[in-house]
Design a protein around this motif. Structure first.
Motif, PDB file in Angstrom:
ATOM      1  N   TYR A 384      33.509  -6.030  38.580  1.00 45.68           N
ATOM      2  CA  TYR A 384      34.880  -5.525  38.662  1.00 45.68           C
ATOM      3  C   TYR A 384      35.864  -6.694  38.701  1.00 45.68           C
ATOM      4  O   TYR A 384      35.575  -7.739  39.303  1.00 45.68           O
ATOM      5  CB  TYR A 384      35.056  -4.610  39.881  1.00 45.68           C
ATOM      6  CG  TYR A 384      34.341  -3.288  39.669  1.00 45.68           C
ATOM      7  CD1 TYR A 384      34.907  -2.314  38.845  1.00 45.68           C
ATOM      8  CD2 TYR A 384      33.100  -3.041  40.228  1.00 45.68           C
ATOM      9  CE1 TYR A 384      34.240  -1.122  38.599  1.00 45.68           C
ATOM     10  CE2 TYR A 384      32.421  -1.848  39.984  1.00 45.68           C
ATOM     11  CZ  TYR A 384      33.003  -0.888  39.165  1.00 45.68           C
ATOM     12  OH  TYR A 384      32.329   0.276  38.911  1.00 45.68           O
ATOM     13  N   SER A 385      37.013  -6.499  38.062  1.00 40.31           N
ATOM     14  CA  SER A 385      37.999  -7.575  37.970  1.00 40.31           C
ATOM     15  C   SER A 385      38.769  -7.686  39.291  1.00 40.31           C
ATOM     16  O   SER A 385      38.753  -6.762  40.117  1.00 40.31           O
ATOM     17  CB  SER A 385      38.993  -7.289  36.838  1.00 40.31           C
ATOM     18  OG  SER A 385      39.809  -6.176  37.198  1.00 40.31           O
ATOM     19  N   GLU A 386      39.458  -8.793  39.433  1.00 42.32           N
ATOM     20  CA  GLU A 386      40.269  -8.997  40.634  1.00 42.32           C
ATOM     21  C   GLU A 386      41.304  -7.874  40.785  1.00 42.32           C
ATOM     22  O   GLU A 386      41.542  -7.368  41.875  1.00 42.32           O
ATOM     23  CB  GLU A 386      40.948 -10.364  40.542  1.00 42.32           C
ATOM     24  CG  GLU A 386      41.637 -10.750  41.825  1.00 42.32           C
ATOM     25  CD  GLU A 386      41.970 -12.243  41.895  1.00 42.32           C
ATOM     26  OE1 GLU A 386      41.170 -13.066  41.416  1.00 42.32           O
ATOM     27  OE2 GLU A 386      43.030 -12.564  42.455  1.00 42.32           O
ATOM     28  N   GLN A 387      41.874  -7.477  39.651  1.00 45.02           N
ATOM     29  CA  GLN A 387      42.879  -6.414  39.679  1.00 45.02           C
ATOM     30  C   GLN A 387      42.258  -5.078  40.119  1.00 45.02           C
ATOM     31  O   GLN A 387      42.854  -4.324  40.899  1.00 45.02           O
ATOM     32  CB  GLN A 387      43.491  -6.278  38.287  1.00 45.02           C
ATOM     33  CG  GLN A 387      44.758  -5.472  38.276  1.00 45.02           C
ATOM     34  CD  GLN A 387      45.235  -5.181  36.852  1.00 45.02           C
ATOM     35  OE1 GLN A 387      44.662  -5.657  35.869  1.00 45.02           O
ATOM     36  NE2 GLN A 387      46.295  -4.415  36.756  1.00 45.02           N
ATOM     37  N   GLN A 388      41.064  -4.798  39.619  1.00 44.68           N
ATOM     38  CA  GLN A 388      40.393  -3.546  40.009  1.00 44.68           C
ATOM     39  C   GLN A 388      40.024  -3.569  41.489  1.00 44.68           C
ATOM     40  O   GLN A 388      40.160  -2.565  42.199  1.00 44.68           O
ATOM     41  CB  GLN A 388      39.143  -3.336  39.147  1.00 44.68           C
ATOM     42  CG  GLN A 388      39.476  -2.959  37.705  1.00 44.68           C
ATOM     43  CD  GLN A 388      38.271  -3.035  36.777  1.00 44.68           C
ATOM     44  OE1 GLN A 388      37.366  -3.854  36.973  1.00 44.68           O
ATOM     45  NE2 GLN A 388      38.271  -2.188  35.749  1.00 44.68           N
ATOM     46  N   ILE A 389      39.569  -4.720  41.954  1.00 43.65           N
ATOM     47  CA  ILE A 389      39.200  -4.833  43.374  1.00 43.65           C
ATOM     48  C   ILE A 389      40.448  -4.699  44.255  1.00 43.65           C
ATOM     49  O   ILE A 389      40.411  -4.064  45.319  1.00 43.65           O
ATOM     50  CB  ILE A 389      38.432  -6.157  43.628  1.00 43.65           C
ATOM     51  CG1 ILE A 389      37.083  -6.111  42.893  1.00 43.65           C
ATOM     52  CG2 ILE A 389      38.227  -6.405  45.118  1.00 43.65           C
ATOM     53  CD1 ILE A 389      36.312  -7.424  42.878  1.00 43.65           C
ATOM     54  N   ALA A 390      41.557  -5.232  43.782  1.00 46.22           N
ATOM     55  CA  ALA A 390      42.820  -5.067  44.529  1.00 46.22           C
ATOM     56  C   ALA A 390      43.184  -3.591  44.638  1.00 46.22           C
ATOM     57  O   ALA A 390      43.671  -3.125  45.672  1.00 46.22           O
ATOM     58  CB  ALA A 390      43.934  -5.842  43.839  1.00 46.22           C
TER      59      ALA A 390
END
Ligand SMILES: [Zn+2]
Length: 421
Positions: A384-390
């Motif tokens: 998962y991308s940083e944006q998705q994790i955020a």
């Protein structure tokens, strides 16, 4: 939250050793995960921590991992990079007599007061968040984020108009019901079954009023028929603040795939729970239940009245019971099975984290908030991308809150009048 009986304490006690195949993370993975959480907003949508505020000897700024009552405090929030979340005003469902409704009214106000007193006492460490954008500002100021939520609307039965007072005092997330049916809605777990076939007329009026105020509706603990009513009725998305997947463990508290998809289609979010009894069948025997009751008698106070010193006694007593009458303990592997399934059904934009800390949540290998980077490390491992994790750690939930607040604001503008703040 599960305050009836002792079942919540089991997952707070010293826990059985892990199986040989339990998931593990390297120190480097955990360090990377923690650093990422420190950059992002990391929020949990269901903290039962206010249940500890009145306890003799409890100070949220001190570490409390030596007793069975606490999984959230400032040192462990810092260690696990938890910025804060939704601090619940939880009320045990009474017998629904007029006297019980007055008791619930007062209990809710008392807990609200305790949250506000904690905030007033520690202004350098904690701050009240009222809007979706407040959390980031509070984090930037170096403080922990406190949104206020209500689990079980029974404090509002005696006088539903109190909702506007709660809103002015900071309430931003509201669930209708808990373990048993109440005047507003059917519970997912009332042994008597459905009473209203969803929301009652009073429940419909309550959620309508909450939506007008910009309060987000929380479906956790309510029956599937309540979910269906909310999908039909609400002009804004809603959330489940601490729930899991029926496809992984068929428990009435969990949500099936069809409804998960409906939730996502409506723009809503499910915050995945870590309450063992909803993740797996723990196989608790009657003998174990009796032994826990006997232990509480020996300590000599009800759960809500326990002091920190008695919480230490309880932790030791439960650890002893685990040696002779062990329970099957939910693990991170069980939690990740639910999380992975839900992610596959609704996608990362509709998933969040609400682990039921201080209310029975926690796993044998995720015992308190200091260990949260394990979840982030897993998400990173899964790509998962940083944006998705955020999004998963709070962005998705705050998006729903922003929509709820925008809707309420729009109504105010349309009506040409301002509601009190
Ligand atoms: Zn709960």
């Amino acid at each position: 939250m599960r305050l009836r009986g002792l079942s919540l304490l089991v997952s707070l006690a010293l826990l059985a050793p892990l199986s040989a195949h339990a998931i593990e993370f390297s120190a480097a993975e955990l360090a990377k995960a923690k650093a990422l959480q420190q950059r992002l907003l990391t929020l949990d949508s269901h903290l039962d921590t206010p249940a500890n505020f009145h306890r003799e000897g409890f100070d949220l700024r001190q570490r409390h991992d030596h007793n069975a009552l606490s999984q959230v405090d400032l040192p462990r929030m810092q260690e696990g990079a938890l910025d804060g979340g939704f601090f619940a005003i939880y009320t045990d469902q009474g017998d629904r007599s007029p006297a019980a409704h007055l008791h619930d009214r007062d209990a809710g106000l008392q807990r609200l007061l305790e949250i506000r007193e904690m905030l007033a006492a520690h202004p350098d460490q904690f701050a009240l968040a009222l809007t979706a954008t407040d959390a980031a500002k509070i984090k930037a100021a170096g403080k922990r984020v406190v949104y206020i939520s209500m689990e079980n609307a029974s404090p509002l039965v005696a006088d539903p108009s109190l909702l506007s007072f709660y809103h002015q005092a900071g309430l931003r997330l509201l669930s209708t019901v808990h373990f048993a049916n109440n005047e507003f809605a059917d519970s997912a777990t009332d042994p008597k079954g459905a009473e209203w076939k969803g929301l009652s007329p009073a429940g419909k009026a309550l959620v309508d009023e909450a939506v007008k105020l910009g309060i987000v509706i929380d479906q956790s603990h309510a029956s599937d028929a309540v979910f269906d009513d909310l999908i039909q009725r609400l002009p804004v998305p809603f959330v489940l603040s601490h729930s899991s997947a029926k496809a992984i463990y068929n428990h009435p508290r969990n949500l099936d795939d069809t409804r998960l998809k409906q939730l996502a289609k409506a723009g809503g979010v499910i915050q995945v729970n870590a309450y063992g009894g909803y993740l797996i069948d723990t196989g608790k025997s009657d003998a174990r239940k009796q032994a826990e009751d006997a232990l509480m008698k020996q300590i000599g106070a009800g759960y809500d009245q326990l002091t920190i010193a008695q919480g230490v006694q309880l932790k030791e007593g439960l650890a002893k019971l685990d040696q002779t009458q062990p329970l099957r303990q939910a693990t991170l592997d069980d939690f990740f099975a639910h999380l992975e399934h839900i992610l596959s059904v609704v996608g990362p934009e509709h998933v969040g984290i609400g682990l039921d800390w201080d209310g029975g949540g926690g796993l044998s290998d995720l015992q308190d908030v200091s260990q949260l980077p394990k979840i982030t490390a897993w998400l990173l491992r899964k790509g998962y991308s940083e944006q998705q994790i955020a999004g998963i750690w709070g962005g998705n939930l705050l998006r729903v809150m922003q929509q709820a607040q925008d809707y309420a604001e729009g109504r105010r503008t349309t009506n040409g009048r301002a509601l009190p703040r």
